[in-house]
Design a protein around this motif. Structure first.
Motif, mmCIF file in Angstrom:
data_model
loop_
_atom_site.group_PDB
_atom_site.id
_atom_site.type_symbol
_atom_site.label_atom_id
_atom_site.label_comp_id
_atom_site.label_asym_id
_atom_site.label_seq_id
_atom_site.Cartn_x
_atom_site.Cartn_y
_atom_site.Cartn_z
ATOM 1 N N ALA A 43 35.797 -40.106 -10.055
ATOM 2 C CA ALA A 43 35.739 -38.811 -10.747
ATOM 3 C C ALA A 43 35.577 -37.681 -9.744
ATOM 4 C CB ALA A 43 34.601 -38.799 -11.768
ATOM 5 N N TYR A 44 34.801 -37.931 -8.688
ATOM 6 C CA TYR A 44 34.639 -36.909 -7.650
ATOM 7 C C TYR A 44 35.952 -36.625 -6.923
ATOM 8 C CZ TYR A 44 29.695 -35.729 -7.623
ATOM 9 O OH TYR A 44 28.461 -35.215 -7.935
ATOM 10 N N ARG A 46 38.871 -36.318 -8.412
ATOM 11 C CA ARG A 46 39.809 -35.626 -9.309
ATOM 12 C C ARG A 46 39.641 -34.115 -9.215
ATOM 13 N NH1 ARG A 46 38.064 -39.313 -14.051
ATOM 14 N NH2 ARG A 46 37.379 -37.363 -14.998
ATOM 15 N N ALA A 47 40.679 -33.409 -9.621
ATOM 16 C CA ALA A 47 40.590 -31.950 -9.736
ATOM 17 C C ALA A 47 39.530 -31.623 -10.782
ATOM 18 C CB ALA A 47 41.930 -31.369 -10.137
ATOM 19 N N MET A 48 38.668 -30.670 -10.472
ATOM 20 C CA MET A 48 37.526 -30.366 -11.333
ATOM 21 C C MET A 48 37.397 -28.852 -11.508
ATOM 22 S SD MET A 48 34.846 -31.618 -12.857
ATOM 23 C CE MET A 48 35.163 -33.215 -12.175
ATOM 24 N N GLN A 49 37.196 -28.423 -12.726
ATOM 25 C CA GLN A 49 36.996 -27.011 -13.032
ATOM 26 C C GLN A 49 35.532 -26.788 -13.389
ATOM 27 O OE1 GLN A 49 39.053 -24.329 -12.889
ATOM 28 N NE2 GLN A 49 37.351 -23.058 -13.532
ATOM 29 N N ASN A 67 37.813 -33.159 -17.064
ATOM 30 C CA ASN A 67 37.757 -32.613 -15.711
ATOM 31 C C ASN A 67 37.116 -31.228 -15.692
ATOM 32 O OD1 ASN A 67 39.744 -31.100 -16.913
ATOM 33 N ND2 ASN A 67 41.170 -31.240 -15.199
ATOM 34 N N GLN A 68 36.223 -30.982 -16.641
ATOM 35 C CA GLN A 68 35.609 -29.668 -16.725
ATOM 36 C C GLN A 68 34.106 -29.779 -16.944
ATOM 37 O OE1 GLN A 68 37.739 -27.081 -19.309
ATOM 38 N NE2 GLN A 68 36.927 -25.280 -18.279
ATOM 39 N N HIS A 94 29.424 -38.189 -17.076
ATOM 40 C CA HIS A 94 30.152 -37.889 -18.313
ATOM 41 C C HIS A 94 31.646 -37.750 -18.007
ATOM 42 C CE1 HIS A 94 26.674 -37.606 -20.835
ATOM 43 N NE2 HIS A 94 26.236 -36.441 -20.365
ATOM 44 N N ILE A 95 31.974 -37.040 -16.949
ATOM 45 C CA ILE A 95 33.374 -36.868 -16.563
ATOM 46 C C ILE A 95 34.006 -38.221 -16.235
ATOM 47 C CG2 ILE A 95 34.806 -35.919 -14.685
ATOM 48 C CD1 ILE A 95 32.935 -33.378 -14.971
ATOM 49 N N ALA A 96 33.210 -39.139 -15.693
ATOM 50 C CA ALA A 96 33.698 -40.493 -15.393
ATOM 51 C C ALA A 96 33.878 -41.315 -16.670
ATOM 52 C CB ALA A 96 32.734 -41.194 -14.437
#
Length: 156
Positions: A43-44, A46-49, A67-68, A94-96
């Motif tokens: 997850a780290y 990936r593109a993240m907003q 991814n937000q 959570h993003i994962a």
């Protein structure tokens, strides 16, 4: 990582520093299992907003499997670097794709029950060896003005 333009450069830098620390600690952590560790590390990558949360009941929020992430800077940043890193790692879980049930009044930090035993809450141990809520309860005894601080997920 991308940031809402309204987030100051100083706040962006602090978020990035705390993410770097959380990422480093997650890679070595035994409080999350190997699959959870792999998932959060991925997850780290990936593109993240990053956005701004104005929800007074949270320190941060994230989209499950998304991814937000939205950070309530007014709630979170006064709590210090440890709490920031714990919250960011919790939200990255959570993003994962990991979630947890609604926290109940009977849930106690470290009880390994359905709430505190969930992957996002166990990941908090990776930062300082305690869960965020336990650290805030201790801090609230010392600094009564933070008693109203609410963690990720309000009690029901």
């Amino acid at each position: 990582f991308a940031f809402d333009p309204a987030i100051s450069q100083a706040d962006r830098l602090r978020v990035l520093q705390r993410h770097a620390f959380a990422h480093f600690r997650a890679k070595q952590c035994t409080n999350i299992n190997p699959q959870e560790r792999t998932d959060v590390i991925n997850a780290y990558g990936r593109a993240m907003q990053h956005g701004i949360s104005t929800n007074p009941n949270v320190n941060a929020e994230a989209t499950i499997g998304g991814n937000q992430m939205w950070i309530n800077f007014g709630n979170l940043f006064p709590l210090g670097d440890r709490e920031i890193a714990q919250t960011l790692l919790h939200e990255m879980m959570h993003i994962a794709g990991y979630t947890h049930p609604v926290r109940q009044q009977t849930d106690v930090p470290g009880d390994n029950g359905p709430y505190y035993g969930s992957p996002p809450l166990r990941a908090e141990f990776c930062i300082a060896g305690i869960q965020s809520d336990a650290g805030l309860l201790t801090l609230a005894r010392i600094r009564p003005e933070i008693r109203s601080a609410v963690m990720c997920c309000p009690v029901r």
